[in-house]
Design an enzyme around this catalytic site. Structure first.
Site, short mmCIF file in Angstrom:
data_model
loop_
_atom_site.label_atom_id
_atom_site.label_comp_id
_atom_site.label_asym_id
_atom_site.label_seq_id
_atom_site.Cartn_x
_atom_site.Cartn_y
_atom_site.Cartn_z
CG LEU A 1 -1.95 -1.21 1.23
CD1 LEU A 1 -2.87 -1.11 2.46
CD2 LEU A 1 -2.80 -1.30 -0.04
CB SER A 2 4.40 1.98 -0.86
OG SER A 2 4.47 1.32 -2.11
CB SER B 1 8.51 0.51 -18.88
OG SER B 1 8.45 1.78 -19.49
CE1 TYR C 1 9.17 2.36 -13.29
CE2 TYR C 1 9.43 3.56 -15.35
CZ TYR C 1 8.77 2.61 -14.60
OH TYR C 1 7.73 1.91 -15.15
CE LYS D 1 9.08 -1.27 -13.96
NZ LYS D 1 8.28 -2.26 -13.30
CE1 TYR E 1 2.59 -4.25 -18.75
CE2 TYR E 1 2.37 -2.56 -17.07
CZ TYR E 1 2.33 -3.89 -17.45
OH TYR E 1 2.01 -4.83 -16.51
CG ASN F 1 2.72 6.55 -22.69
OD1 ASN F 1 3.63 5.96 -23.27
ND2 ASN F 1 2.91 7.70 -22.08
CG ASN G 1 5.23 12.84 -11.64
OD1 ASN G 1 5.56 13.96 -11.26
ND2 ASN G 1 5.30 11.76 -10.87
NE ARG H 1 6.16 9.82 -24.52
CZ ARG H 1 6.90 10.75 -25.12
NH1 ARG H 1 6.76 10.98 -26.42
NH2 ARG H 1 7.80 11.43 -24.45
P1 NAD Z 1 0.91 1.72 -9.03
O1 NAD Z 1 1.87 2.48 -8.22
O2 NAD Z 1 -0.49 2.20 -9.12
O3 NAD Z 1 0.88 0.19 -8.55
C1 NAD Z 1 2.01 -0.45 -8.01
C2 NAD Z 1 1.55 -1.14 -6.73
O4 NAD Z 1 2.66 -1.83 -6.17
C3 NAD Z 1 1.05 -0.15 -5.67
O5 NAD Z 1 -0.19 -0.60 -5.17
C4 NAD Z 1 2.13 -0.19 -4.59
O6 NAD Z 1 1.59 0.05 -3.31
C5 NAD Z 1 2.68 -1.57 -4.77
N1 NAD Z 1 4.07 -1.76 -4.34
C6 NAD Z 1 5.14 -1.01 -4.68
N2 NAD Z 1 6.25 -1.50 -4.13
C7 NAD Z 1 5.86 -2.61 -3.42
C8 NAD Z 1 6.56 -3.55 -2.65
N3 NAD Z 1 7.88 -3.45 -2.43
N4 NAD Z 1 5.86 -4.55 -2.06
C9 NAD Z 1 4.53 -4.65 -2.23
N5 NAD Z 1 3.82 -3.78 -2.98
C10 NAD Z 1 4.49 -2.77 -3.57
O7 NAD Z 1 1.55 1.58 -10.50
P2 NAD Z 1 0.90 1.00 -11.83
O8 NAD Z 1 0.73 2.14 -12.77
O9 NAD Z 1 -0.24 0.13 -11.52
O10 NAD Z 1 2.12 0.14 -12.37
C11 NAD Z 1 2.22 -1.25 -12.15
C12 NAD Z 1 3.53 -1.74 -12.73
O11 NAD Z 1 3.58 -1.44 -14.12
C13 NAD Z 1 4.76 -1.08 -12.08
O12 NAD Z 1 5.77 -2.06 -11.97
C14 NAD Z 1 5.15 -0.04 -13.11
O13 NAD Z 1 6.52 0.27 -13.06
C15 NAD Z 1 4.79 -0.73 -14.40
N6 NAD Z 1 4.55 0.21 -15.49
C16 NAD Z 1 3.59 1.17 -15.35
C17 NAD Z 1 3.38 2.09 -16.36
C18 NAD Z 1 2.36 3.18 -16.21
O14 NAD Z 1 2.34 4.10 -17.01
N7 NAD Z 1 1.45 3.12 -15.25
C19 NAD Z 1 4.14 2.02 -17.55
C20 NAD Z 1 5.10 1.01 -17.67
C21 NAD Z 1 5.29 0.09 -16.63
C1 UD1 Z 2 6.55 8.66 -18.52
C2 UD1 Z 2 7.96 8.27 -18.14
C3 UD1 Z 2 8.16 6.80 -18.49
C4 UD1 Z 2 7.14 5.96 -17.76
C5 UD1 Z 2 5.74 6.45 -18.12
C6 UD1 Z 2 4.68 5.74 -17.34
C7 UD1 Z 2 9.32 10.30 -18.28
C8 UD1 Z 2 10.38 11.02 -19.03
N1 UD1 Z 2 8.90 9.14 -18.84
O1 UD1 Z 2 6.36 8.45 -19.90
O2 UD1 Z 2 9.46 6.40 -18.11
O3 UD1 Z 2 7.26 4.59 -18.12
O4 UD1 Z 2 5.64 7.87 -17.83
O5 UD1 Z 2 4.75 6.02 -15.98
O6 UD1 Z 2 8.87 10.74 -17.23
N2 UD1 Z 2 3.25 15.95 -20.90
C9 UD1 Z 2 2.94 17.28 -20.87
N3 UD1 Z 2 2.54 17.83 -19.68
C10 UD1 Z 2 2.45 17.11 -18.53
C11 UD1 Z 2 2.75 15.74 -18.57
C12 UD1 Z 2 3.17 15.19 -19.77
O7 UD1 Z 2 3.02 17.96 -21.88
O8 UD1 Z 2 2.09 17.69 -17.48
C13 UD1 Z 2 3.65 15.32 -22.19
C14 UD1 Z 2 5.03 14.70 -22.19
O9 UD1 Z 2 5.99 15.64 -22.54
C15 UD1 Z 2 4.85 13.57 -23.19
C16 UD1 Z 2 3.39 13.17 -23.06
O10 UD1 Z 2 2.74 14.27 -22.44
O11 UD1 Z 2 5.05 14.05 -24.50
C17 UD1 Z 2 3.18 11.94 -22.19
O12 UD1 Z 2 3.83 12.14 -20.94
P1 UD1 Z 2 3.68 11.14 -19.70
O13 UD1 Z 2 2.23 10.85 -19.50
O14 UD1 Z 2 4.44 11.71 -18.56
O15 UD1 Z 2 4.33 9.81 -20.21
P2 UD1 Z 2 5.80 9.56 -20.81
O16 UD1 Z 2 6.65 10.76 -20.70
O17 UD1 Z 2 5.62 8.97 -22.16
#
Ligand code: NAD
Ligand code: UD1
Length: 346
Positions: free
Chosen positions: A36-37, A127, A152, A156, A186, A188, A207, A240
């Site tokens: 639940l972090s 990712s 990060y 991965k 993955y 986006n 972010n 993206r």
């Molecule tokens: P999220 O933060 O919503 O989910 C991750 C979950 O893992 C959270 O519930 C957190 O509490 C839990 N967690 C983290 N560290 C832990 C630990 N040490 N032990 C137990 N639980 C832990 O993130 P998400 O968007 O659901 O992403 C899931 C996975 O997919 C992550 O590994 C992330 O890096 C990967 N990923 C996400 C994206 C994205 O855009 N969301 C893109 C590429 C890869």
């Molecule tokens: C980001 C991370 C990537 C991660 C992914 C999912 C960076 C550099 N990359 O990808 O490593 O796997 O999230 O968590 O952080 N944008 C804006 N305004 C904003 C936010 C984003 O213009 O406030 C733009 C960005 O410049 C980009 C696009 O929107 O062109 C998508 O951004 P974002 O959703 O953050 O994803 P990525 O940057 O692709």
């Protein structure tokens, strides 16, 4: 319908909670480990509400070997979907040890316990960031995993290497229980379950683009900063490959089915194969929600790339998977979740 037990690490998070829904609806039994972090237990209550089924939740850290061993002792786990991880790029630059500890060491503990209990199937959340900055905008799986620009992304790539090494070790040892590993890269993930009950609930100021835009639309944030208007793209803003989170988790179920016939370690892109620019996203968001998005074009964000999207052909050929939902689905589902839950799960 399957009745196999799946351990979902990070199952209370954004993608993990959607995976739990699809798994439970497909008949799998789900055990979640999450510390639940970055999530709240309410997400799991909502999963149970959507599915009218219950899951087992263990609040623990994947770095806690004893807690993991207890789970594997108590349950006959068929496979692991490994979502648990920290994912904030900026934070990873400031606190690299935390990221390597959680993402890399956590996976080492998990795989060590899996091996001890002879559980050999794992699907890992990787990712597109592992490709670094290749000289192409359309990413294929055979590109080198090289040049991730932040801890990060590097974590991965390191976990991918560890999992590849496990499979490699099997090929040298004639083991009777070889690893079966799928790395899913993955692009986006955005959107939310169609019920509007579960979705992305970022801590603090988001972010990523879509959570930021939705919070501007709902009135929580004032203005979106568009990072860069001078990229060599269709309209100067970043492009993206956005993928609906439900399509994404369906890819995991197909991967789970494919694991039966997989040997070793295989990587697949999960993306739509098409990119949208930031301005295209804003325009679509306004059209679908009727909300004007206040935005301003500002400097580029460090570490951003102009444009990239997936080549999704390998996942189609080998996992029989492709995206089904449109950009309109992604935005209307995001909006249904955001407008019904302006403060997330609180
Ligand atoms: P999220 O933060 O919503 O989910 C991750 C979950 O893992 C959270 O519930 C957190 O509490 C839990 N967690 C983290 N560290 C832990 C630990 N040490 N032990 C137990 N639980 C832990 O993130 P998400 O968007 O659901 O992403 C899931 C996975 O997919 C992550 O590994 C992330 O890096 C990967 N990923 C996400 C994206 C994205 O855009 N969301 C893109 C590429 C890869
Ligand atoms: C980001 C991370 C990537 C991660 C992914 C999912 C960076 C550099 N990359 O990808 O490593 O796997 O999230 O968590 O952080 N944008 C804006 N305004 C904003 C936010 C984003 O213009 O406030 C733009 C960005 O410049 C980009 C696009 O929107 O062109 C998508 O951004 P974002 O959703 O953050 O994803 P990525 O940057 O692709």
């Amino acid at each position: 319908m399957s009745t196999e037990k799946i351990l979902v690490t990070g199952g209370a998070g954004y993608i993990g909670s959607h995976a739990c829904v699809e798994l439970m609806q497909a008949g799998y039994d789900v055990i979640v480990i999450d510390n639940l972090s970055n999530s709240k237990p309410e997400s799991l209550a909502r999963v149970e509400k959507i599915t009218s089924k219950s899951l087992v939740f263990v609040e623990a850290d994947i770095c806690d070997k004893q807690a993991l061993s207890d789970i594997f002792s108590a349950h006959d786990i068929y496979a692991v979907m490994h979502f648990a991880g920290l994912k904030a790029v900026g934070e990873s630059c400031l606190q690299p040890i935390k990221y390597y500890q959680n993402n890399v060491y956590g996976t080492l503990v998990l795989t060590e316990v899996m091996q001890a209990f002879a559980v050999n199937k794992i699907i890992f959340s990787s990712s597109a960031t592992v490709y670094g900055e290749p000289d192409t905008v359309k990413y294929t799986e055979d590109l080198p995993v090289f040049g991730a620009t932040n801890p990060y992304g590097k974590s991965k790539a390191m976990v991918e290497d560890i999992l590849k090494d496990l499979a490699q070790a099997d090929s040298l040892s004639n083991t009777e229980n070889p690893w079966k590993i799928i790395l899913l890269r993955y692009f986006n993930p955005i959107g939310a379950h169609i019920s509007g009950l579960i979705g992305e609930d970022p801590n603090g100021i988001p972010n990523n683009l879509i959570p930021y835009v939705s919070q501007v639309a709902v009135g929580k944030l004032e203005q979106l900063s568009v990072f860069g208007g001078d990229y060599p793209t269709i309209d100067g803003t970043g492009v993206r490959d956005y993928i609906h989170v439900v399509d994404l988790v369906k890819g995991h179920l197909n991967a789970l089915a494919a694991l039966k016939n997989t040997s070793g370690c295989k990587a697949y892109n999960l993306g739509a194969g098409k990119g949208y620019s930031v301005l295209e996203i804003i325009t679509a968001f306004t059209r679908i929600t009727g909300k004007d998005i206040n935005y301003k074009i500002v400097e580029r964000r460090t570490g951003d790339i102009a444009e990239y999207y997936a080549d999704p052909d390998l996942a189609l050929r080998e996992l029989n998977w492709q995206t089904e939902k449109s950009l309109d689905d992604m935005i209307s589902d995001t909006w249904r979740w955001q407008s019904a839950n302006p403060n997330g799960y609180e």
